[in-house]
Design a protein around this motif. Structure first.
Motif, mmCIF file in Angstrom:
data_model
loop_
_atom_site.group_PDB
_atom_site.id
_atom_site.type_symbol
_atom_site.label_atom_id
_atom_site.label_comp_id
_atom_site.label_asym_id
_atom_site.label_seq_id
_atom_site.Cartn_x
_atom_site.Cartn_y
_atom_site.Cartn_z
ATOM 1 N N PRO A 147 53.219 7.405 16.704
ATOM 2 C CA PRO A 147 53.302 8.193 18.198
ATOM 3 C C PRO A 147 52.040 8.122 18.694
ATOM 4 C CG PRO A 147 53.603 10.682 16.788
ATOM 5 C CD PRO A 147 53.750 8.741 15.860
ATOM 6 N N LEU A 148 51.978 7.694 20.067
ATOM 7 C CA LEU A 148 51.164 7.733 20.941
ATOM 8 C C LEU A 148 50.967 9.510 21.238
ATOM 9 C CD1 LEU A 148 48.771 6.343 22.539
ATOM 10 C CD2 LEU A 148 50.738 6.338 24.772
ATOM 11 N N PRO A 149 49.959 10.031 21.188
ATOM 12 C CA PRO A 149 49.362 10.888 21.497
ATOM 13 C C PRO A 149 49.298 11.986 22.885
ATOM 14 C CG PRO A 149 47.575 10.571 20.058
ATOM 15 C CD PRO A 149 48.210 9.392 20.738
ATOM 16 N N ALA A 150 50.095 12.900 23.122
ATOM 17 C CA ALA A 150 50.527 13.106 24.641
ATOM 18 C C ALA A 150 49.420 13.854 25.537
ATOM 19 C CB ALA A 150 51.137 13.984 24.741
ATOM 20 N N GLN A 157 42.559 11.487 29.832
ATOM 21 C CA GLN A 157 43.028 12.941 29.537
ATOM 22 C C GLN A 157 44.573 12.621 28.957
ATOM 23 O OE1 GLN A 157 42.445 15.071 32.682
ATOM 24 N NE2 GLN A 157 40.105 15.894 31.530
ATOM 25 N N GLN A 158 45.222 11.237 30.034
ATOM 26 C CA GLN A 158 46.406 11.600 29.306
ATOM 27 C C GLN A 158 47.406 10.005 29.005
ATOM 28 O OE1 GLN A 158 46.668 13.789 31.571
ATOM 29 N NE2 GLN A 158 46.269 15.364 29.732
ATOM 30 N N PRO A 159 47.924 9.676 28.868
ATOM 31 C CA PRO A 159 48.314 7.486 28.722
ATOM 32 C C PRO A 159 48.908 7.792 30.341
ATOM 33 C CG PRO A 159 49.761 8.840 26.760
ATOM 34 C CD PRO A 159 48.446 9.881 27.434
ATOM 35 N N GLU A 160 48.705 6.782 30.598
ATOM 36 C CA GLU A 160 49.803 6.313 32.013
ATOM 37 C C GLU A 160 50.393 4.867 32.065
ATOM 38 O OE1 GLU A 160 46.759 6.653 35.908
ATOM 39 O OE2 GLU A 160 45.595 8.460 34.823
ATOM 40 N N ASN A 161 51.759 5.190 32.651
ATOM 41 C CA ASN A 161 52.894 4.312 32.801
ATOM 42 C C ASN A 161 52.198 3.429 33.903
ATOM 43 O OD1 ASN A 161 53.647 4.260 30.012
ATOM 44 N ND2 ASN A 161 54.963 5.985 30.475
#
Length: 528
Positions: A381-384, A295-299
């Motif tokens: 940009p990477l979508p949030a 659903q969202q990027p994770e670092n």
């Protein structure tokens, strides 16, 4: 101590009826199917339709090609022929033993004619795809040598990185480890409008990586198992090669530009666990797992990739300078003596002893070098927010929990709830109802990790408790959708799944290929 090799002599001997290839699966660890294995019939399994959007021939065949400098290596591999469908459906890998990359669109209907040109039975499992039981490529429906079978299915899954590989089982035991190691594996990518709308890096800016380890001897002959104590240890821990291959070749340098890239990575190894990290210490930005985008990027400081798992990673090189390099590595980790190790379990040796002496489990090594050669002004940009359409499976206190204990089987391999693979035999505790939602709880009662794979569906990870390897725990990717979950030594992991659309027989097993070949595999039945 002699070694067994994958080369033309073994193929010829097997065809002559010597049984040489089957000796790679010794009887003291492996037993054959107890029933349910019958010859397939010509015709189409699965979707019954007169018209298909995509149609192709897929051949499993012996071949020879150069992997290392010098003499070509004998392998088994897939090759394909597109009969109908969009241009770009098949991308061959001519310089690799890997099968062609197959790209499909959600909603397409697909017909695949599978030809077995090998000297033994095989199957093709569409790993991670939600398909009917008869199409799943299970060992109960073997494709005999010289035989062709057709499967048809609709692509129901959302966009993601999947793969296909052998799932054969012979008279003397499992053949998944040998046939996959010999080269029978390839990538399968599903696309859909939602993911395409995000405009993530594509084409040359999408890097597909298949990570595998192999051992070579003599004239570049692939070595799988030897015939002594080392082979027994290989089967107990899972086979570890002494050199890393990426996309079927030694790690290479990729020339890149100052822009974002998307890395889509499969762990296609038999047993090795990778700890993915960047050489400069930057975070690993995970955007997807087995079942598609999160659903969202994770670092994360690093990302753990167990056998059969896939990860989608974003890396932005916009701030890099031409001439600079960045390495993707598998970082070191402690792979030893969890909860006392194997000696305290009455087995032989400890986890600290497990691993090839040249490249043991937990070693640090380079997977790929990115060399920045071009400067661009690309802004992507990477979508949030990445995935909106598929919500997690809801669970409550009333959701039933089904428990599975993972254990040794007294020098005969491995077991699930005390049972080893027994053909299509299904215990009462392995029958589920179509339409139900359940929590499956895997309890690892062994000192080694088990990547547990469930056929025919994808699931959500609910939670973990108990022992784990401290040097890996911060890199586990449990959010999103999965078909394979890593269960650490002495750990309990819960996953939730819903049995939708298809009834019939499916398989669940450890995807350490030597473990599944040694009995840690069972059928379950979805009852309509």
């Amino acid at each position: 101590m002699s070694r067994k090799r994958v080369h033309r002599r073994t193929v010829l001997q097997a065809m002559a009826g010597t049984g040489f290839l089957l000796t790679l699966s010794p009887g003291f660890l492996l037993t054959g199917c107890d029933g349910g294995v019958s010859a397939t019939e010509l015709g189409t399994l699965g979707l019954d339709s007169e018209e298909y959007d995509v149609e192709l021939n897929l051949y499993a065949t012996p071949d020879s090609l150069s992997i290392l400098p010098g003499t070509p290596s004998e392998v088994w591999r897939y090759r394909a022929e597109l009969l109908k469908g969009p241009e770009g459906t098949i991308s061959e890998n001519p310089d690799s033993y890997l099968g062609p990359t197959i790209r499909l669109r959600r909603g397409q209907t697909v017909k695949i004619h599978i030809h077995n040109e090998l000297p033994e039975d095989t199957t093709v499992h569409w790993h991670g795809l939600h398909v009917p039981s008869d199409v799943d490529g299970q060992p109960r429906l073997p494709i005999r040598p010289g035989e062709m079978i057709t499967v048809g299915f609709e692509v129901l899954d959302r966009a993601g990185l999947f793969w296909y590989h052998s799932h054969a089982h012979g008279d003397q035991g499992g053949r998944v480890g040998f046939q996959s190691y010999a080269g029978l594996a390839g990538l399968l990518i599903v696309e859909d409008d939602e993911e395409l709308g995000l405009r993530l890096p594509a084409g040359n800016n999408e890097l597909l990586l298949v990570l595998q380890d192999r051992t070579f001897e003599g004239a570049n002959e692939l070595v799988y198992l030897d015939g002594g104590m080392g082979a027994m240890m290989d089967r107990m821990r899972g086979f570890l090669g002494d050199r890393i291959l990426v996309n079927g070749t030694p790690p290479t340098t990729r020339k890149v530009a100052t822009r974002p890239y998307r890395l889509r990575i499969l762990n296609g190894s038999n047993a090795r666990i990778y700890k993915l990290a960047w050489s400069d210490g930057r975070s690993i930005t995970v955007i997807g797992a087995d079942g598609g985008l999160l659903q969202q990027p994770e670092n994360k400081p690093y990302a753990v990739l167990a056998p059969a798992q896939r990860l989608d990673i974003w890396v932005d090189l916009s701030d890099s300078r031409p001439g600079s390099t960045l390495k993707l590595v598998s970082d070191s980790y402690d792979a030893g003596m969890m909860s006392g190790g194997m000696m305290n379990d009455g087995m032989m040796g400890g986890m600290g002893m497990m691993g090839n002496a040249t490249l043991p489990a937990g070693s640090r090594f380079t997977l790929m070098t990115l060399e920045v050669t071009d400067s661009t002004n690309t802004i992507e940009p990477l979508p949030a927010e990445l995935a909106r359409a598929r919500k997690k499976i809801p669970v409550t206190d009333a959701t039933p929990v089904r428990q599975f204990e993972l254990s040794h089987a007294m020098m005969r391999g491995f077991a699930i709830n005390g049972r080893r693979f027994a053909g299509t035999t299904v215990a009462d505790g392995e029958k589920v109802r179509l339409g139900d939602t359940e929590i499956w709880e895997f309890r690892n009662n062994t000192p080694m990790p088990h990547p547990m794979h469930v056929h025919g569906l994808q699931f959500n990870v609910v939670g973990r408790r108990g022992g784990r390897w401290d040097s890996l725990q911060h890199g586990l990717v449990d959010s999103g959708w999965h078909d394979t979950v890593l269960v650490m030594p002495r750990e309990t992991v819960q996953v939730t799944m819903k049995f939708e659309r298809f009834d019939g027989l499916y398989i669940y097993h450890c995807h350490n290929m030597e473990h599944e070949d040694a009995g840690m595999m069972r059928y379950f039945q979805v009852q309509g």
